[in-house]
Structure formats: structure tokens, C-alpha cells
Design a protein around this motif. Structure first.
Motif, PDB file in Angstrom:
ATOM      1  N   GLU A 138       0.834  -1.195   0.000  1.00 38.33           N
ATOM      2  CA  GLU A 138       0.000   0.000   0.000  1.00 38.33           C
ATOM      3  C   GLU A 138       0.875   1.255   0.000  1.00 38.33           C
ATOM      4  O   GLU A 138       1.813   1.380   0.774  1.00 38.33           O
ATOM      5  CB  GLU A 138      -0.896   0.008   1.239  1.00 38.33           C
ATOM      6  CG  GLU A 138      -1.885   1.158   1.288  1.00 38.33           C
ATOM      7  CD  GLU A 138      -2.757   1.114   2.528  1.00 38.33           C
ATOM      8  OE1 GLU A 138      -3.669   1.934   2.629  1.00 38.33           O
ATOM      9  OE2 GLU A 138      -2.501   0.253   3.396  1.00 38.33           O
ATOM     10  N   VAL A 141       2.751   3.274  -5.650  1.00 40.25           N
ATOM     11  CA  VAL A 141       1.913   3.440  -6.837  1.00 40.25           C
ATOM     12  C   VAL A 141       2.781   3.315  -8.076  1.00 40.25           C
ATOM     13  O   VAL A 141       3.751   4.056  -8.242  1.00 40.25           O
ATOM     14  CB  VAL A 141       1.218   4.821  -6.815  1.00 40.25           C
ATOM     15  CG1 VAL A 141       0.385   5.028  -8.069  1.00 40.25           C
ATOM     16  CG2 VAL A 141       0.360   4.947  -5.564  1.00 40.25           C
ATOM     17  N   ASP A 317       5.356   6.360 -14.550  1.00 36.04           N
ATOM     18  CA  ASP A 317       4.659   6.362 -13.266  1.00 36.04           C
ATOM     19  C   ASP A 317       4.311   7.771 -12.775  1.00 36.04           C
ATOM     20  O   ASP A 317       3.509   7.923 -11.842  1.00 36.04           O
ATOM     21  CB  ASP A 317       5.513   5.678 -12.189  1.00 36.04           C
ATOM     22  CG  ASP A 317       5.546   4.169 -12.342  1.00 36.04           C
ATOM     23  OD1 ASP A 317       4.647   3.635 -13.011  1.00 36.04           O
ATOM     24  OD2 ASP A 317       6.466   3.531 -11.791  1.00 36.04           O
ATOM     25  N   LEU A 320       0.565   8.895 -12.738  1.00 37.53           N
ATOM     26  CA  LEU A 320      -0.161   8.098 -11.746  1.00 37.53           C
ATOM     27  C   LEU A 320       0.195   8.542 -10.329  1.00 37.53           C
ATOM     28  O   LEU A 320      -0.680   8.719  -9.468  1.00 37.53           O
ATOM     29  CB  LEU A 320       0.201   6.622 -11.943  1.00 37.53           C
ATOM     30  CG  LEU A 320      -0.728   5.568 -11.348  1.00 37.53           C
ATOM     31  CD1 LEU A 320      -2.092   5.625 -12.017  1.00 37.53           C
ATOM     32  CD2 LEU A 320      -0.111   4.183 -11.529  1.00 37.53           C
ATOM     33  N   LEU A 321       1.481   8.743 -10.080  1.00 41.36           N
ATOM     34  CA  LEU A 321       1.939   9.194  -8.764  1.00 41.36           C
ATOM     35  C   LEU A 321       1.420  10.594  -8.445  1.00 41.36           C
ATOM     36  O   LEU A 321       0.977  10.859  -7.317  1.00 41.36           O
ATOM     37  CB  LEU A 321       3.467   9.189  -8.721  1.00 41.36           C
ATOM     38  CG  LEU A 321       4.157   7.868  -8.404  1.00 41.36           C
ATOM     39  CD1 LEU A 321       5.643   7.955  -8.756  1.00 41.36           C
ATOM     40  CD2 LEU A 321       3.987   7.499  -6.945  1.00 41.36           C
ATOM     41  N   GLN A 323      -1.274  12.128  -9.529  1.00 41.47           N
ATOM     42  CA  GLN A 323      -2.701  12.108  -9.222  1.00 41.47           C
ATOM     43  C   GLN A 323      -2.963  11.480  -7.852  1.00 41.47           C
ATOM     44  O   GLN A 323      -3.806  11.958  -7.083  1.00 41.47           O
ATOM     45  CB  GLN A 323      -3.460  11.332 -10.304  1.00 41.47           C
ATOM     46  CG  GLN A 323      -4.974  11.404 -10.164  1.00 41.47           C
ATOM     47  CD  GLN A 323      -5.508  12.821 -10.286  1.00 41.47           C
ATOM     48  OE1 GLN A 323      -5.200  13.538 -11.234  1.00 41.47           O
ATOM     49  NE2 GLN A 323      -6.328  13.241  -9.311  1.00 41.47           N
ATOM     50  N   HIS A 324      -2.224  10.419  -7.530  1.00 36.52           N
ATOM     51  CA  HIS A 324      -2.356   9.758  -6.223  1.00 36.52           C
ATOM     52  C   HIS A 324      -2.010  10.735  -5.092  1.00 36.52           C
ATOM     53  O   HIS A 324      -2.743  10.845  -4.101  1.00 36.52           O
ATOM     54  CB  HIS A 324      -1.446   8.540  -6.173  1.00 36.52           C
ATOM     55  CG  HIS A 324      -1.302   7.937  -4.810  1.00 36.52           C
ATOM     56  ND1 HIS A 324      -2.282   7.164  -4.235  1.00 36.52           N
ATOM     57  CD2 HIS A 324      -0.293   8.013  -3.898  1.00 36.52           C
ATOM     58  CE1 HIS A 324      -1.888   6.779  -3.024  1.00 36.52           C
ATOM     59  NE2 HIS A 324      -0.691   7.277  -2.805  1.00 36.52           N
ATOM     60  N   ASN A 327      -4.717  13.510  -4.772  1.00 39.10           N
ATOM     61  CA  ASN A 327      -5.920  13.046  -4.074  1.00 39.10           C
ATOM     62  C   ASN A 327      -5.701  13.032  -2.566  1.00 39.10           C
ATOM     63  O   ASN A 327      -6.569  13.450  -1.788  1.00 39.10           O
ATOM     64  CB  ASN A 327      -6.300  11.645  -4.556  1.00 39.10           C
ATOM     65  CG  ASN A 327      -6.748  11.627  -6.006  1.00 39.10           C
ATOM     66  OD1 ASN A 327      -7.109  12.656  -6.567  1.00 39.10           O
ATOM     67  ND2 ASN A 327      -6.717  10.458  -6.614  1.00 39.10           N
ATOM     68  N   ARG A 328      -4.530  12.550  -2.170  1.00 41.26           N
ATOM     69  CA  ARG A 328      -4.238  12.448  -0.740  1.00 41.26           C
ATOM     70  C   ARG A 328      -4.067  13.832  -0.108  1.00 41.26           C
ATOM     71  O   ARG A 328      -4.565  14.098   0.988  1.00 41.26           O
ATOM     72  CB  ARG A 328      -2.975  11.603  -0.535  1.00 41.26           C
ATOM     73  CG  ARG A 328      -2.808  11.075   0.865  1.00 41.26           C
ATOM     74  CD  ARG A 328      -1.679  10.094   0.929  1.00 41.26           C
ATOM     75  NE  ARG A 328      -0.387  10.745   0.788  1.00 41.26           N
ATOM     76  CZ  ARG A 328       0.760  10.097   0.660  1.00 41.26           C
ATOM     77  NH1 ARG A 328       0.778   8.786   0.631  1.00 41.26           N
ATOM     78  NH2 ARG A 328       1.892  10.752   0.546  1.00 41.26           N
TER      79      ARG A 328
END
Length: 454
Positions: A138, A141, A317, A320-321, A323-324, A327-328
Motif C-alpha cells: 500500500e 503506486v 509512473d 499516476l503518482l 494524481q495519487h 488526491n491524498r
């Protein structure tokens, strides 16, 4: 193993079709190619869970393909299909690391059983990516091939008790990978303890690691359990192990050899059961050559070595990273942010990242804090990256902007005197007035004493 990706390599079109149908029926996601070269191209794009290859192939044969796979993907299992004439080669290949070989013609059930056994051996808890079993890692990403290989190796060695040395540049996520290895190990229910060997003064590091008894030194007003005892039954990460002082390296080696610690000031030892992970951004081989790191400790820690790629090596990556992280961080700042504008995302993907994922996190946090709209614009990303903002104009737009700025400059220079400005532009007054009108410029506004509207 439903949905697990397999790569099938054979130049016999009929056999390739037959095997593909059989494996598809068994629930596998099969990619079939007719040459070793095509297989390597596919591997560069997507990592399968297993490769099934004929030995006799046009151009590069199956044995050479295996050697290339082993160099790039050491944890990827390979099964060879061989005719009777190439059995000796296949037998020799198993000694080099091929999982096994099957002799043609082979039984369909035997093929499926062999594939299942190979997958069970290399991924004892199931195919991680195919089953969605990503809880163990977890926070990591990724969709890049290079990270897929790193994660496959990490999952494979997590189930062992081997000490692991995690290498990588600062900011690549070494502690995150260490936590993932712990989560995928039989020790997952026990403590995970991390200590940065370079952040604690040498005088205190021994006490932090091994503990101390009351009165051992000034300020030791009570007994203190060290981090080794705190991690008992679980995993201890020695981060930045390359910064550990030499005198303490000797004591650490003794602890690893004897599996017991002696708290500072105590005459008694305490048994421990700890799995050791270590991490460093330093070149330990160079440190050993310079006498700054003990060779015996190095080999004790470096039973298995895993190297994390830099962010520049896994650019696919970055979107993707980003955006991750957005969001956080949007939740942290209580903002409604949807994502990045396409040109902003392109700027992130094309930037250089000497600070790796840690630097990307910093950039995303900065744009998140300053954002005033749901979509992050290019200008905010450029500001966070500390690069000059550059607006790309087409030829007509650039010409129009230049003309307006040129006219404004002339009017400022001549205090709004149209005759003087036209003379400097080498244009007659009528033509110059048309230019001013087209650009919406009023000469009176540029005079030292502009007219007062009544």
C-alpha cells in the motif's frame, strides 16, 4: 491463477494457437509471439508472471532468450519446451536457473500442473497484481515495468528470513519498500521498526539500538528497551546504514551473529528474534574500499540486494503518482481538486527529478496549497518546479502581440505624439492611425498630461 499473464513463445503457428487456446481455457491471460526478439519487446512493455518458450526458435533461440530474461528479470520463471534432440541443452539450462523443461509432445494436464507449480513457487501468496492483492505494498503506486520487477522480487524474498539490502537514491521510497516487504512476510503481525542511522548522534545510537540500564550514563534515569527489543519477532529497518560509525558496526555485527543484545551498562544479554532490512543511498562497495564500512557486516546485511529505480527511470509512473499524491493532499488541505491540466501533467512528466518521489510530493503539495480551481494549471506546476513560464503562441498570435507591444513602446517613447511615433515607425500618419485603431490604442492615454474627461 485466473487472469495471470503468461508469455508464450514458439515459431510453430499451429502449436502456438493450440497452446494459447488451452491456456486461455484454463483462465490465463496469454500473449503469444513467434520469436525471442518479439518476446523481449513485449517484456519491455509488460511483465508477465511466467514465460513458456520453445528451445528451437529462429534467430535467437530459447536458451539465449532465457539468458536475456534472467539478466533483466531475475525473478521471472521460465519453462522451456524441447524436442528430444535438445533435451541435453534443456537439462543444462535448468542448472542455470530455468524452472523446468517439458518434452514434446507433452500432456496438457502436465503442462497446466507445471505452470501452476512454477507460479506457486515464485508467488506463494498468489499473483499479486492479477488478484488485486496489493494491500502488502500500500502506498507504492506504479504501472512501470521496472517497478513491477522490483515488486516481484520483493514479494518473492519477503517470505524468507534473508537479510535484505535496499539500494537507491534519496527519495526513491526505500522505507516504503521495506514496510511492504514486512507486510508480505510471515512477520507481518509483529512490529516494524525503522531507525535512521545517520540522523541519531553516535553517542546516542548505541543506546537507541541496544537499550541501556538505569545509571549507565548521565541522564539514564531508568531502564530503556532498545529498538532491537522493540522489534522482537518482527522487522527492523536500519535506514542509511552507510552512515553508521565504524565502532558501532562492530557491535552490530556481533548482535547479528549471536542473535542477542547487551544493553549499555548491563552485563547480561537479551535474546532477540529480528529480521534485518537495511537501506542506503551510498555506494557501500566504495565505502568498503575506503575503509569506512566493514566487509564482514556488508555480507551479513547483503544476502539479497534490491535496487529501487530513480523517478527519472520510471517516468510512466509520474502521472499516476502525481494524481495519487494530489488526491491524498487535497483531503489534507480540505480542497476539491480534480486533477492536472494536460499541459501541467506533461510538464511534470518531462521535468527532471533529482529528489525523486520525495521531490514530486513536495511539488504536488505546493500546487495543492496554492490551487484556486479544481484543475491544476501549468503555471502553478511551473512555479513549483521553479522553471520560467513560457506560453506557446502560433505565428499569428505572436505577430499580433509583437505589433501591439511595438506600438505601445513607440507611444510611450513619444509621449503619445502620433506624428513622431509614425516617423519612428517609418509609416505615414494615416496608416499609423489605422494600426492604433486595430490594436485599440488611444494615443491620448500616453501623454504626460492626459486629457481630463468632462
Amino acid at each position: 491463477m485466473t487472469g495471470t499473464r503468461l508469455l508464450l513463445v514458439d515459431d510453430d503457428a499451429d502449436l502456438l494457437k493450440l497452446l494459447s487456446m488451452r491456456l486461455d481455457a484454463a483462465g490465463y491471460d496469454v500473449t503469444a509471439v513467434a520469436s525471442a526478439e518479439a518476446a523481449l519487446t513485449h517484456l519491455a512493455v509488460q511483465r508477465p508472471a511466467l514465460v513458456l518458450s520453445d528451445v528451437q526458435l529462429p534467430g535467437m533461440d530459447g536458451l539465449a532468450l532465457f539468458d536475456a530474461i534472467r539478466e533483466r528479470h531475475p525473478a521471472l520463471p521460465v519453462i522451456l519446451l524441447t524436442a528430444h534432440g535438445t533435451i541435453p541443452d534443456a537439462v543444462a539450462a535448468t542448472a542455470r536457473g530455468v524452472y523446468t523443461y517439458l518434452t514434446k509432445p507433452f500432456d496438457g494436464r502436465a503442462l497446466l500442473d507445471t505452470i501452476a507449480q512454477a507460479l506457486a513457487l515464485t508467488a506463494p501468496q498468489g499473483d499479486v497484481e492479477q488478484h488485486g492483492d496489493t494491500a502488502w505494498r500500500e502506498g507504492i503506486v506504479s504501472r512501470s515495468n521496472i517497478m513491477a520487477e522490483v515488486l516481484a522480487e520483493a514479494k518473492l524474498v519477503a517470505t524468507s528470513q534473508a537479510s535484505i539490502l535496499i539500494r537507491g537514491e534519496s527519495g526513491t521510497g526505500k522505507e516504503l519498500l521495506a514496510r511492504a516487504i514486512h507486510a508480505a512476510s510471515p512477520r507481518a503481525g509483529k512490529p516494524f521498526v525503522a531507525v535512521n542511522c545517520g540522523a541519531i548522534p553516535e553517542a546516542l545510537l548505541e543506546s537507541e539500538l541496544f537499550g541501556h540500564v538505569k545509571g549507565a550514563f548521565t541522564g539514564a534515569v531508568s531502564n530503556h528497551r532498545g529498538l532491537f527489543q522493540a522489534a522482537d519477532g518482527g522487522t527492523l529497518l536500519l535506514d542509511e546504514i552507510g552512515d553508521m560509525p565504524l565502532p558501532l558496526q562492530v557491535k552490530l555485527l556481533r548482535v547479528l551473529q549471536e542473535q542477542q543484545v547487551r544493553p549499555v551498562g548491563s552485563s547480561e544479554t537479551v535474546p532477540i528474534d529480528v529480521r534485518i532490512l537495511s537501506a542506503t543511498h551510498r555506494d557501500l562497495d566504495l565505502a568498503m574500499a575506503e575503509g569506512l564500512f566493514r566487509e564482514d557486516l556488508y555480507y551479513r546485511l547483503n544476502v539479497v540486494s534490491i535496487t529501487l529505480p530513480s523517478l527519472n527511470e520510471r517516468r510512466e509512473d509520474i502521472p499516476l503518482l502525481a494524481q495519487h499524491l494530489l488526491n491524498r493532499l487535497a483531503a489534507k488541505y480540505d480542497k476539491r481538486l480534480n486533477g492536472f491540466a494536460p499541459d501541467a501533467l506533461k510538464a511534470l512528466s518531462m521535468a527532471t527529478w533529482p529528489g525523486n518521489v520525495r521531490q514530486l510530493h513536495n511539488v504536488v503539495e505546493q500546487v495543492c496549497a496554492l490551487a484556486t480551481s479544481p484543475l491544476i494549471p501549468l503555471s502553478l506546476v511551473q512555479r513549483a518546479l521553479r522553471v520560467p513560464s513560457m506560453e506557446v503562441l502560433n505565428y499569428a498570435q505572436a505577430r499580433e502581440r509583437f505589433e501591439r507591444e511595438y506600438l505601445v513602446g513607440l507611444l510611450k517613447l513619444t509621449d503619445g505624439n502620433v506624428a513622431d511615433a509614425a516617423r519612428l515607425a517609418d509609416r505615414n500618419r494615416t496608416e499609423f492611425y489605422r494600426l492604433l485603431q486595430r490594436n485599440g490604442l488611444n494615443p491620448g492615454l500616453f501623454r504626460a498630461d492626459p486629457p481630463v474627461a468632462e
